[in-house]
Design an enzyme around this catalytic site. Structure first.
Site, PDB file in Angstrom:
ATOM      1  N   MET A  30       0.839  -1.205   0.000  1.00 27.12           N
ATOM      2  CA  MET A  30       0.000   0.000   0.000  1.00 27.12           C
ATOM      3  C   MET A  30       0.872   1.253   0.000  1.00 27.12           C
ATOM      4  O   MET A  30       0.367   2.366   0.229  1.00 27.12           O
ATOM      5  CB  MET A  30      -0.936   0.003   1.211  1.00 27.12           C
ATOM      6  N   HIS A  37       9.250  -2.888   3.492  1.00 23.37           N
ATOM      7  CA  HIS A  37       8.889  -3.030   2.070  1.00 23.37           C
ATOM      8  C   HIS A  37      10.138  -3.268   1.219  1.00 23.37           C
ATOM      9  O   HIS A  37      10.149  -4.109   0.322  1.00 23.37           O
ATOM     10  CB  HIS A  37       8.214  -1.751   1.544  1.00 23.37           C
ATOM     11  N   GLN A  61     -10.418  -3.216   1.816  1.00 24.13           N
ATOM     12  CA  GLN A  61      -9.932  -3.804   3.067  1.00 24.13           C
ATOM     13  C   GLN A  61     -10.020  -2.839   4.255  1.00 24.13           C
ATOM     14  O   GLN A  61      -9.554  -3.151   5.334  1.00 24.13           O
ATOM     15  CB  GLN A  61      -8.506  -4.338   2.898  1.00 24.13           C
ATOM     16  N   GLY A 147       5.434  -9.892   3.979  1.00 25.76           N
ATOM     17  CA  GLY A 147       6.172  -9.820   5.239  1.00 25.76           C
ATOM     18  C   GLY A 147       5.497 -10.630   6.342  1.00 25.76           C
ATOM     19  O   GLY A 147       4.272 -10.679   6.421  1.00 25.76           O
ATOM     20  N   LYS A 149       5.527  -9.675   9.233  1.00 17.31           N
ATOM     21  CA  LYS A 149       4.926  -8.660  10.112  1.00 17.31           C
ATOM     22  C   LYS A 149       3.406  -8.878  10.185  1.00 17.31           C
ATOM     23  O   LYS A 149       2.796  -8.811  11.225  1.00 17.31           O
ATOM     24  CB  LYS A 149       5.250  -7.274   9.559  1.00 17.31           C
ATOM     25  N   GLN A 153      -2.164 -12.340   7.747  1.00 17.38           N
ATOM     26  CA  GLN A 153      -2.370 -12.046   6.323  1.00 17.38           C
ATOM     27  C   GLN A 153      -1.583 -13.021   5.452  1.00 17.38           C
ATOM     28  O   GLN A 153      -2.090 -13.539   4.453  1.00 17.38           O
ATOM     29  CB  GLN A 153      -1.933 -10.612   6.036  1.00 17.38           C
ATOM     30  N   VAL A 176      10.810  -6.741   9.802  1.00 15.53           N
ATOM     31  CA  VAL A 176      11.901  -5.767   9.985  1.00 15.53           C
ATOM     32  C   VAL A 176      11.490  -4.734  11.034  1.00 15.53           C
ATOM     33  O   VAL A 176      10.369  -4.213  10.993  1.00 15.53           O
ATOM     34  CB  VAL A 176      12.230  -5.062   8.646  1.00 15.53           C
ATOM     35  N   MET A 184       8.397  -2.074  11.924  1.00 14.33           N
ATOM     36  CA  MET A 184       8.188  -0.997  10.961  1.00 14.33           C
ATOM     37  C   MET A 184       6.789  -1.098  10.361  1.00 14.33           C
ATOM     38  O   MET A 184       6.302  -2.189  10.071  1.00 14.33           O
ATOM     39  CB  MET A 184       9.231  -1.068   9.856  1.00 14.33           C
ATOM     40  N   SER A 185       6.165   0.047  10.200  1.00 16.77           N
ATOM     41  CA  SER A 185       4.827   0.108   9.621  1.00 16.77           C
ATOM     42  C   SER A 185       4.607   1.508   9.071  1.00 16.77           C
ATOM     43  O   SER A 185       5.063   2.489   9.674  1.00 16.77           O
ATOM     44  CB  SER A 185       3.782  -0.176  10.717  1.00 16.77           C
TER      45      SER A 185
HETATM   46  P1  AMP Z   1       1.597  -2.721   3.493  1.00 14.63           P
HETATM   47  O1  AMP Z   1       2.099  -1.675   2.568  1.00 14.63           O
HETATM   48  O2  AMP Z   1       1.598  -2.316   4.931  1.00 14.63           O
HETATM   49  O3  AMP Z   1       0.297  -3.342   3.037  1.00 14.63           O
HETATM   50  O4  AMP Z   1       2.645  -3.904   3.429  1.00 14.63           O
HETATM   51  C1  AMP Z   1       3.054  -4.452   2.201  1.00 14.63           C
HETATM   52  C2  AMP Z   1       3.885  -5.674   2.474  1.00 14.63           C
HETATM   53  O5  AMP Z   1       5.016  -5.289   3.270  1.00 14.63           O
HETATM   54  C3  AMP Z   1       3.153  -6.764   3.269  1.00 14.63           C
HETATM   55  O6  AMP Z   1       3.520  -8.033   2.781  1.00 14.63           O
HETATM   56  C4  AMP Z   1       3.650  -6.549   4.664  1.00 14.63           C
HETATM   57  O7  AMP Z   1       3.617  -7.716   5.460  1.00 14.63           O
HETATM   58  C5  AMP Z   1       5.080  -6.129   4.392  1.00 14.63           C
HETATM   59  N1  AMP Z   1       5.615  -5.406   5.546  1.00 14.63           N
HETATM   60  C6  AMP Z   1       5.071  -4.321   6.154  1.00 14.63           C
HETATM   61  N2  AMP Z   1       5.801  -3.978   7.230  1.00 14.63           N
HETATM   62  C7  AMP Z   1       6.809  -4.879   7.312  1.00 14.63           C
HETATM   63  C8  AMP Z   1       7.899  -5.077   8.219  1.00 14.63           C
HETATM   64  N3  AMP Z   1       8.084  -4.286   9.254  1.00 14.63           N
HETATM   65  N4  AMP Z   1       8.752  -6.106   7.992  1.00 14.63           N
HETATM   66  C9  AMP Z   1       8.538  -6.934   6.935  1.00 14.63           C
HETATM   67  N5  AMP Z   1       7.543  -6.806   6.056  1.00 14.63           N
HETATM   68  C10 AMP Z   1       6.680  -5.795   6.239  1.00 14.63           C
END
Ligand code: AMP
Length: 297
Positions: A30, A37, A61, A147, A149, A153, A176, A184-185
């Site tokens: 996203m 990422h 979602q 991830g 994380k 999902q 990560v 991380m988020s």
């Molecule tokens: P998102 O943009 O939050 O929907 O995440 C996109 C992808 O990045 C998903 O597969 C997440 O699980 C992965 N992701 C987000 N944060 C992390 C993290 N801290 N470590 C590893 N993968 C991550």
């Protein structure tokens, strides 16, 4: 790197690559990229000839009242990050491109979506699986990187791919963390400085849980209670603290083999999730806390 926003262009780009004998690695996101990422893009780059990263803040979602409209976005920063990780195609469709008509078809994975985040967000995973199924269909045979994380999902998407015989290898990658352990988020951007410090307590709580298991605790309920107390001591309000078998997210009473401790917490107005996995055997306990990035914190 080519930026595309049309479904047909992406489909054609992937078909052409495969026709030329190239393998395709897909990283759905996203956006608002951070090191988590980027680690997925690097992993895809290591294994594939064509790397596709997608940025789509998927309305399906998000429930009404969630952060769809305020979700952080930074196209220029994301494009620069993707380019520097060697991404070949950055796919950034509009909502109208992905959903030209209101969708009447959704993908639902049962059971795995029931508890944990599914309890508070009952429609969330159907939105995720529906958009990921669409991306898999557009991109075609590939390996797709997610991830750990988002542990639930990942389990849900892997199960969808298996159940529907999708020609996609679903690959889970390490969680990560920031130097102080916070997972991380993109949503960490919402945290005020005070809340940011408090959020680091989530990782400290999980690490304390690992120590409790290392010291011999094998009762899931006792571990959950200890974690709730440890979180409360740090001023954290957990939405859930769950201990599950990691292979299928089944609830367990006795801690053995591969388990995942998963939590969601509200810090200020921000909802954060985190988890750690442990392997428990007669020989001892191995804990996977993820990758902690270097820094001064
Ligand atoms: P998102 O943009 O939050 O929907 O995440 C996109 C992808 O990045 C998903 O597969 C997440 O699980 C992965 N992701 C987000 N944060 C992390 C993290 N801290 N470590 C590893 N993968 C991550």
């Amino acid at each position: 790197m080519i930026v595309m926003d049309r479904v047909d262009d992406l489909r054609r780009g992937c078909e052409t690559a495969r026709h030329d004998g190239k393998s395709v690695g897909l990283v759905p996101t996203m956006g608002y990229f951070h090191e988590g990422h980027r680690s997925l893009m690097r992993e895809a780059r290591r294994h594939h000839d064509l790397v596709v990263t997608t940025i789509f803040v998927n309305p399906l979602q998000f429930a009404p009242g969630e952060d769809l409209d305020s979700y952080p976005r930074d196209f220029a920063g994301d494009a620069a990050a993707a380019e520097s990780e060697g991404v070949d195609i950055l796919f950034t469709p509009s909502v109208a491109e992905m959903y030209p008509e209101p969708t009447r078809t959704t993908v639902h994975v049962s059971d795995l979506t029931d508890g944990l985040c599914g309890a508070e967000r009952p429609t969330h995973f159907d939105g995720v699986t529906t958009v990921v199924a669409k991306l898999f269909s557009i991109v075609g045979p590939c390996s797709a990187y997610f991830g750990r994380k988002d542990f639930q999902q990942l389990a849900v998407i892997a199960r969808m791919a298996t159940d529907l015989d999708l020609p996609v290898a679903v690959v889970g990658c390490p969680l990560v963390r920031e130097p102080d352990g916070l997972a991380m988020s993109s949503r960490n951007a919402y945290l005020s400085p005070v809340d940011r410090r408090r959020a680091a307590g989530i990782f400290q709580t999980l690490r304390e849980g690992a120590r409790i298991v290392e010291h011999g605790e094998r009762n899931a309920r006792a571990l959950r209670r200890a974690l709730e107390r440890a979180g409360a001591d740090r001023g954290l309000e957990f939405e859930y603290v769950e201990v599950r078998r990691s292979s299928d997210l089944a609830t367990i009473e006795h801690l053995t083999d591969e388990i995942v401790v998963a939590v969601a917490a509200r810090v200020g107005t921000t909802r954060l999730i985190d988890n750690l996995t442990m392997q428990i055997s007669d020989a001892g306990v191995t804990t996977d806390l993820g990758v902690i990035t270097q820094g001064s914190a």
